[in-house]
Scaffold this motif. Sequence first.
Motif, PDB file in Angstrom:
ATOM      1  N   LYS A 421     100.229 -33.821  -6.055  1.00 35.19           N
ATOM      2  CA  LYS A 421      99.819 -35.084  -5.416  1.00 35.19           C
ATOM      3  C   LYS A 421      99.118 -34.802  -4.084  1.00 35.19           C
ATOM      4  N   TYR A 422      99.698 -33.873  -3.314  1.00 34.53           N
ATOM      5  CA  TYR A 422      99.114 -33.514  -2.011  1.00 34.53           C
ATOM      6  C   TYR A 422      97.754 -32.828  -2.200  1.00 34.53           C
ATOM      7  N   LEU A 423      97.673 -31.887  -3.139  1.00 34.97           N
ATOM      8  CA  LEU A 423      96.410 -31.156  -3.366  1.00 34.97           C
ATOM      9  C   LEU A 423      95.296 -32.112  -3.792  1.00 34.97           C
ATOM     10  N   GLU A 424      95.643 -33.063  -4.664  1.00 37.23           N
ATOM     11  CA  GLU A 424      94.634 -34.029  -5.136  1.00 37.23           C
ATOM     12  C   GLU A 424      94.162 -34.928  -3.994  1.00 37.23           C
ATOM     13  N   ALA A 425      95.101 -35.347  -3.143  1.00 39.70           N
ATOM     14  CA  ALA A 425      94.737 -36.189  -1.992  1.00 39.70           C
ATOM     15  C   ALA A 425      93.852 -35.414  -1.018  1.00 39.70           C
ATOM     16  N   GLU A 426      94.193 -34.147  -0.795  1.00 41.78           N
ATOM     17  CA  GLU A 426      93.411 -33.280   0.095  1.00 41.78           C
ATOM     18  C   GLU A 426      92.000 -33.067  -0.462  1.00 41.78           C
ATOM     19  N   GLN A 427      91.939 -32.882  -1.779  1.00 35.87           N
ATOM     20  CA  GLN A 427      90.644 -32.673  -2.462  1.00 35.87           C
ATOM     21  C   GLN A 427      89.766 -33.923  -2.339  1.00 35.87           C
ATOM     22  N   ARG A 449     100.577 -33.260   5.422  1.00 32.44           N
ATOM     23  CA  ARG A 449     101.368 -32.316   4.626  1.00 32.44           C
ATOM     24  C   ARG A 449     102.832 -32.428   5.068  1.00 32.44           C
ATOM     25  N   THR A 450     103.611 -33.194   4.331  1.00 28.69           N
ATOM     26  CA  THR A 450     105.018 -33.386   4.689  1.00 28.69           C
ATOM     27  C   THR A 450     105.823 -32.172   4.233  1.00 28.69           C
ATOM     28  N   GLN A 451     107.108 -32.173   4.621  1.00 24.34           N
ATOM     29  CA  GLN A 451     107.968 -31.057   4.216  1.00 24.34           C
ATOM     30  C   GLN A 451     108.277 -31.077   2.724  1.00 24.34           C
ATOM     31  N   ALA A 452     107.963 -32.180   2.050  1.00 24.40           N
ATOM     32  CA  ALA A 452     108.186 -32.248   0.596  1.00 24.40           C
ATOM     33  C   ALA A 452     107.161 -31.415  -0.167  1.00 24.40           C
ATOM     34  N   VAL A 453     106.074 -31.014   0.520  1.00 17.99           N
ATOM     35  CA  VAL A 453     105.032 -30.196  -0.134  1.00 17.99           C
ATOM     36  C   VAL A 453     105.461 -28.734  -0.038  1.00 17.99           C
ATOM     37  N   ILE A 454     105.913 -28.210  -1.165  1.00 20.47           N
ATOM     38  CA  ILE A 454     106.398 -26.823  -1.215  1.00 20.47           C
ATOM     39  C   ILE A 454     105.451 -26.027  -2.106  1.00 20.47           C
ATOM     40  N   ASP A 455     104.801 -25.027  -1.508  1.00 21.12           N
ATOM     41  CA  ASP A 455     103.815 -24.247  -2.275  1.00 21.12           C
ATOM     42  C   ASP A 455     104.416 -22.924  -2.753  1.00 21.12           C
TER      43      ASP A 455
END
Length: 630
Positions: A421-427, A449-455
């Motif tokens: 979800k984060y990557l798509e929003a960033e894109q 980029r919240t702490q819920a985004v774990i790569d």
Amino acid sequence: MSRGCYLALCARPVQFEKANPVNCVFFDEANKQVFAVRSGGATGVVVKGLEDKNPISFRMEDKGEVKCIKFSLGNKILAVQRTSKSVDFLNFIPDCPQLEYTQECKTKNANILGFCWTSSTEIVFITDQGIEFYQVLPEKRSLKLVKNQNINVNWYMYCPESSVILLSTTVLGNVLQPFYFKGGTMSKLSKFEIELPAAPKSSKLSLSERDIAMATIYEQLYVLYLRHHSRTSNSTGAEVVLYHLPRESSCKKMHILKLNRTGKFALNVVDNLVVVHHQDTETSVIFDIKLKGEFDGTVTLHQLVLPARSIQPYQIPVAGPASVTNQSPVPCKLYSSSWIVFQPDIIISASEGYLWNLEVKLEPVVNLFPDKGKLMDFLLQRKECKMVILSVCSQMLSEPDGGTLAVIATVFDKLNHEYKKYLEAEQSYTMVVETGQSRGNPLLKRPVRTQAVIDQSDMYTHVLSVFTEKKHYLYELVIKTLVQHNLFYMLHQFLQYHVLSDSKPLACLLLSLESIYPPAHQLSLDMLKRLSTANDEIVEVLLSKHQVLAALRFIRGVGGHDSISARKFLDAAKQADDNMLFYTIFRFFEQRNQRLRGNPNFTAGEHCEEHVTFFKQIFGEQALMKLTTF
């Protein structure tokens, strides 16, 4: 005693002089400041806030009992209410007149219930007959009426985070009228009615401000109504009803939080969780409106997220000279009747002289959720969740009863969903910026980029790195399974997109697959190149794996075959216990000797006598390569 306590008072509270007959204490919900006013201000006013490094201290003339005192946003102008008819002002701006100035309410016979600063120079008087919005002109020591609205008011409430003032109107008090303030304007929003538990027996005020709170939850403004008795006869216990209050449309009842108990309650909102304190049992419960509830066609009913727990025990340090402070800290009386709560997360004890932020502790929560999937849904919505989530993942993978494969898969799917979800929003954001569409859209913001985004990096560092010693065994299993099922294209993709991380053991395994899958040779060389491995080190690794032919092919591929040690390769070939392999390697070096020196025999310096003898024993002296003469 504090085991499993998931709520705590902050470690560094604001400390102020306790309330007593000569010291009055006030709280300003907009600046989150406590005012300690001694003797009407004549012997001093001390202002302390959660964010303030240095308290503000000053004196003012005692002109009677102070009913309300607040600074404008930025602490530039002080407003003090001493009577029900007017508010006094005092500038704290350099080079501005320091004398007090006064503003009376415009409506005749009206009584001022209170006031709210909506900016550094804008203030709202709330009277029992309406609302008056002023602009303060500090240089002129005067106020200018911007807008007013006549309406009967029982009580009011202010939410500074959303700049909304809520007025209780009508005889019963259950019709609420919100006003929104922004940039010097006052907007009247749609009024709405709070459903009372039952039809009131008499025409008197039935909705108290004690049972109403306003707070922002998941970036949406809600009015929270503490209903002490349910509207349905078959339901026992109190409930909290959440009304969503949007600026564009009318207010709508959205959620009901079932408390399943009665008594005295107080509400806070912490980290988007609704916290309900219960004084009788001295415990608190939390609700998360993002978690799935039971939808009855109109509203969503929510049960407790976790079992009720007390706030973590808190010790009050003993004040006094250094010689005396060796005494043990005094336990704070939790859920005291002198506690006052303010939104969103403030608890004040005026009798003890403390102001705390309420905090949620996530570590104790982990063991209170039997369902790991629900636990992950809960943690992913919290502000400081990353390290706790990674700890849960580590525990699941390393402990025997950590979780089944299906549970682990569910948890990783949820983490991947957040990351995607984060990557798509960033894109999307990058695309809009690059195409120049952002110029006409001032509201466009880069995704946070919240702490819920774990790569992968987080997961590797904190969870999977402990398994690195065992990792190549897992990769070996994957590769052999793919080869066994002739899935060479998939193997190629796994390597190309680095699903299988580069490593020396993996490169050696690929070299050994060359006879089955010829491109494997080049794939392994590319991997070793990426690893910046020295050629002789690669040869050593291959020989240690008994990949003698692979080692020879590799060294020929990089052009180092003329200088390698014949004895090292012959030793490895002999240890492999494969006569034909030994023959092939022996013959290769004979041919090299012939090409380099014109003689197939080994020199004394190569120390290969033992291998020549072994060759003769197995294949006979006639099998030795003859000297070629021209």
